[in-house]
Design an enzyme around this catalytic site. Structure first.
Site, short mmCIF file in Angstrom:
data_model
loop_
_atom_site.label_atom_id
_atom_site.label_comp_id
_atom_site.label_asym_id
_atom_site.label_seq_id
_atom_site.Cartn_x
_atom_site.Cartn_y
_atom_site.Cartn_z
N HIS A 1 0.81 -1.23 0.00
CA HIS A 1 0.00 0.00 0.00
C HIS A 1 0.84 1.27 0.00
CE1 HIS A 1 -4.03 -1.92 1.47
NE2 HIS A 1 -3.43 -2.63 0.53
N TYR B 1 -12.44 10.87 3.71
CA TYR B 1 -13.14 9.81 2.99
C TYR B 1 -13.32 8.53 3.81
CZ TYR B 1 -13.10 13.10 -0.73
OH TYR B 1 -13.34 14.25 -1.46
N GLU C 1 -13.75 1.66 -4.35
CA GLU C 1 -14.48 2.92 -4.44
C GLU C 1 -14.01 3.79 -5.60
OE1 GLU C 1 -14.92 3.60 0.43
OE2 GLU C 1 -13.97 5.12 -0.83
N TYR D 1 -9.83 -9.25 5.50
CA TYR D 1 -9.45 -10.43 4.73
C TYR D 1 -9.70 -11.69 5.55
CZ TYR D 1 -7.05 -7.25 1.53
OH TYR D 1 -6.76 -6.25 0.63
#
Length: 365
Positions: free
Chosen positions: A136, A242, A232, A253
């Site tokens: 990420h 957000y 999204e 997960y």
């Protein structure tokens, strides 16, 4: 698949043999700079027939495990005739932080097939331990008007890291905005805040890997990976939150998809923005995206074209104002992981496939 005046679009291979290509940018002669996650920046001719390696990237600073590597690329021709190349990548720390990595962005002048004056203009804070996560990094780039550069930054995925998506003193889980020389615009929304990083534009993101500006409205749209589901699309507004990980449309997960509780326990909360659209518990893993201006595909004018990794599909997203009115998956029959999509100067679409033997594909009529 949507027909175009009675014709179906065709897909051809421009170039193969790329190692997990991630980003693509066009030069003035329609040749392409393509990043490969292993740390290679390639210059590919417009027809794909010739490929050269661009030198000058400090490969020793690269973290290539997990989601790391050399990631996005953008090109600016506006400064005094020079060609400025912007690169995002996962950067290893130094000295006492040599066991850490984080998103970084550098720029350099392109001279032939060499990068000159390589300068780091942004480093996400904090770098996080490789023992916690190699995932990420976000890292999609968008060159906007007024010499501004938008950068997406992921939140590290690890449960101990992701809470920082809500911390103003951290760049993790944010979209940031800087000037193209790396300085901070004084109209950023958190300028003057007691603890906030001045580069922050929005917060509460998980791992945004798509960023595109609507050619008519100027709105900036972002695609974002959810956890297990919850992918999204958002319209990005300065200073807005957000929601991640306070709210989500996806689950942890390994939990049962049909009955699990979403991350954060709710899909909404006061003061937190809702996505323009989301894919619920279906995992498409959205990555790069581009708006189509209709030059080659009139029926797709102002549609958003979104690359999908998890579902191995390209999504055609119809938009009216800020509302999504249709979502059509395409090219699933190819079975390819689509990392990015760019509109070529002739109006065709170029796709990058995220594979050991990755390709540049052309969608045309």
């Amino acid at each position: 698949m949507k027909a175009l005046g009675g014709l179906l679009p065709t897909v051809s291979t421009v170039r193969s043999g790329l190692d997990h290509p991630w980003g693509l940018a066009f030069l003035a002669d329609n040749s392409m700079l393509v990043t490969e996650r292993v740390g290679r920046l390639s210059l590919v001719s417009a027809d794909g027939g010739k490929i050269s390696t661009v030198t000058g990237f400090p490969i020793g600073r690269l973290q290539t495990a997990g989601h790391g590597g050399l990631l996005d690329v953008a090109v600016d021709h506006s400064e005094g005739g020079d060609i400025w190349v912007y690169l995002s990548y996962a950067e290893l720390g130094t000295d006492e932080q040599s066991d850490r990595a984080g998103a970084a962005v550098a720029r350099a002048r392109l001279v032939g097939t060499e990068l000159h004056d390589f300068t780091v203009i942004f480093r996400a804070f904090p770098k996080y331990p490789l023992s916690l996560s190699t995932f990420h990094y976000g890292s999609r780039l968008l060159l906007a008007g007024d010499d501004k550069l938008f950068i997406t930054v992921g939140e590290g995925r690890n449960e101990l890291l992701r809470r920082q998506a809500q911390w103003l003193r951290s760049h993790l889980g944010k979209i940031v905005r800087i000037n193209r020389d790396g300085s901070v615009p004084q109209d950023n929304p958190f300028i003057g805040h007691e603890v906030a990083q001045p580069e922050l534009w929005t917060l509460g993101h998980r791992n945004p890997q798509g960023l595109a500006m609507h050619p008519v409205t100027g709105d900036i749209w972002s695609s974002e990976h959810g956890p297990q589901g919850g992918d999204e699309l958002n319209v990005i507004e300065p200073g807005h939150n957000y929601g991640w990980p306070k709210i989500s449309y996806g689950c942890e997960y390994g939990t049962p998809v049909d009955t699990c509780t979403v991350v954060g326990g709710s899909t909404s909360a006061p003061g937190l923005d809702q996505p323009v659209t989301h894919w619920g518990r279906v995992r498409i893993a959205p990555s790069g995206m581009a708006f189509c201006d209709g030059r080659m595909f009139p029926e797709w004018r102002d549609h958003l074209i979104l690359a999908g990794l998890g579902g191995k599909e390209l999504w055609l997203v119809g938009i009216e104002g800020r509302a999504v009115v249709s979502r059509t998956p395409m090219f699933a029959e190819l079975g390819r992981r689509f990392r990015h999509v760019r509109q070529a100067p002739d109006g065709s679409l170029l796709l990058l496939t995220d594979e050991d033997n990755g390709s540049i594909l052309r969608v045309s009529v």
